[in-house]
Design an enzyme around this catalytic site. Structure first.
Site, PDB file in Angstrom:
ATOM      1  N   PRO A   2      -1.538 -22.990   2.747  1.00 45.87           N
ATOM      2  CA  PRO A   2      -2.155 -23.030   1.420  1.00 45.87           C
ATOM      3  C   PRO A   2      -3.458 -23.812   1.400  1.00 45.87           C
ATOM      4  O   PRO A   2      -3.501 -24.959   1.814  1.00 45.87           O
ATOM      5  CB  PRO A   2      -1.089 -23.700   0.555  1.00 45.87           C
ATOM      6  CG  PRO A   2      -0.170 -24.373   1.496  1.00 45.87           C
ATOM      7  CD  PRO A   2      -0.292 -23.717   2.825  1.00 45.87           C
ATOM      8  N   GLU A   3      -4.521 -23.153   0.998  1.00 43.66           N
ATOM      9  CA  GLU A   3      -5.806 -23.808   0.746  1.00 43.66           C
ATOM     10  C   GLU A   3      -6.037 -23.721  -0.764  1.00 43.66           C
ATOM     11  O   GLU A   3      -5.114 -23.416  -1.511  1.00 43.66           O
ATOM     12  CB  GLU A   3      -6.918 -23.137   1.569  1.00 43.66           C
ATOM     13  CG  GLU A   3      -6.603 -23.150   3.061  1.00 43.66           C
ATOM     14  CD  GLU A   3      -7.648 -22.461   3.931  1.00 43.66           C
ATOM     15  OE1 GLU A   3      -8.818 -22.425   3.538  1.00 43.66           O
ATOM     16  OE2 GLU A   3      -7.282 -21.955   5.007  1.00 43.66           O
ATOM     17  N   ARG A 278      -7.843 -25.583  17.609  1.00 43.93           N
ATOM     18  CA  ARG A 278      -7.417 -24.402  16.872  1.00 43.93           C
ATOM     19  C   ARG A 278      -8.426 -23.293  17.121  1.00 43.93           C
ATOM     20  O   ARG A 278      -8.826 -23.089  18.267  1.00 43.93           O
ATOM     21  CB  ARG A 278      -7.186 -24.712  15.392  1.00 43.93           C
ATOM     22  CG  ARG A 278      -8.146 -25.682  14.771  1.00 43.93           C
ATOM     23  CD  ARG A 278      -7.628 -26.217  13.448  1.00 43.93           C
ATOM     24  NE  ARG A 278      -6.969 -27.531  13.586  1.00 43.93           N
ATOM     25  CZ  ARG A 278      -6.896 -28.411  12.620  1.00 43.93           C
ATOM     26  NH1 ARG A 278      -7.390 -28.123  11.440  1.00 43.93           N
ATOM     27  NH2 ARG A 278      -6.333 -29.574  12.802  1.00 43.93           N
TER      28      ARG A 278
END
Length: 295
Positions: A2-3, A278
């Site tokens: 969730p952003e 990442r």
DNA sequence: CGCAGGCCCTGGTAGC
DNA sequence: TGCTACCAGGGCCTGC
């Protein structure tokens, strides 16, 4: 993951389903969920049980339930300053449903209400999420005083953000992910915004031209708004709204998670670069690599 | 103050 | 098949 758009969807869901109700019981099923709450699980329960939930507010990826008062049109009510502050981490969910439904394995905290209606379950597979009670509900909770305003905040200062960004001597993607500079942007929307603004993620922030920054701010704003309108991005099925429903912005992603697939603008294959343990996704053609990449 | 890197954590998957 | 390694990721924290 969730952003901002996902968190805003959840905030709205909670405002609809929880605001105006009184918390009855609170259970903490995993200590890690309240690891930042001063006083631990016992005090967390004592600080939330029996209290009225007011408005639900948000800054960046954080949101908070105002406890006791703060409900519009009820100014005469006792106004307490406590916030039940939530960060969903990577996999946190706030699920509303019948109290009788079975307890799923990753429920970390459960709230019931005095009206006997739907309960609220904080569910979090990867346990990066957290709940805590702290002062400052009416403005910004003290715990997140260092979190900058997000681009959808009416008081977001574009000029100030632009100046601070252009003083940063790090890569522009790294800067976008710094929540003390601008909040609400995570890996997905950083990559999508940079693609939209046609800026390489490793461009040095202090070398950006003013027109670059203007385009970037515009891109971030549009991407976040479009994702919000689509109900958020459900990329790996971990994001759902309070009713367990997914979002659809993943259908509109241009580069994120699309290594080897064609860029929607020019057809060049999307590239994946290692970035801070990442990934960073970009179009090698639309987003020209700088001479001296600054990851 | 800015900046870089470590750490926390679990489930899915790739590879042997 | 069953094991291991790796990946996903936000943000606090530490050290420079």
């Amino acid at each position: 993951m969730p952003e901002l758009p996902e968190v805003e969807i959840i905030r709205r869901g909670l405002a609809k389903h929880v605001s105006g109700r009184r918390i009855a019981t609170v259970e903490v099923l995993h200590r890690r969920a309240v690891r930042r709450h001063v006083g631990g699980a016992v005090d967390f329960i004592a600080s939330t049980a029996g209290r009225d939930v007011g408005e639900v507010r948000r800054r960046g990826k954080y949101f908070w339930l105002c406890l006791d008062g703060g409900i519009a049109g009820q100014a005469d009510r006792k106004l307490d300053d406590d916030a039940l502050l939530v960060h969903l981490g990577m996999s946190g969910q706030m699920l509303i449903g019948p109290p009788t439904r079975p307890l799923s394995p990753h429920v970390r905290a459960r709230f019931t209400f005095t009206d006997g209606g739907p309960d609220l379950r904080f569910t979090d597979q990867r346990t990066f999420g957290q709940l805590l009670v702290c002062p400052g509900a009416a403005t910004v909770p003290t715990y997140i005083a260092h979190i900058a305003r997000d681009p959808l905040d009416p008081d977001f200062d574009v000029g100030e953000f632009s100046e601070r960004l252009r003083r940063r001597r790090s890569g522009v993607k790294r800067a976008l992910l710094d929540q003390s500079l601008v909040s609400g942007i995570g890996n997905i929307y950083a990559d999508e915004s940079l693609w939209r603004a046609m800026l390489h993620p490793a461009r040095s922030a202090d070398l950006l031209r003013k027109t670059d920054v203007t385009r970037l701010v515009e891109a971030v704003t549009v991407v976040l708004a479009e994702a919000l309108a689509a109900g958020g991005t459900t990329f790996d099925s971990l994001y759902v709204n309070v009713n367990g429903q997914r979002g659809y912005y993943d259908h509109s992603l241009a580069v994120y998670g699309r290594a080897g697939l064609p860029c929607p603008r020019c057809g060049t294959r999307v590239r994946r670069d290692p970035f801070m343990n990442r990934s960073a996704y970009s179009c090698p053609s639309c987003q020209r690599r700088p001479r001296h990449p600054h990851w």
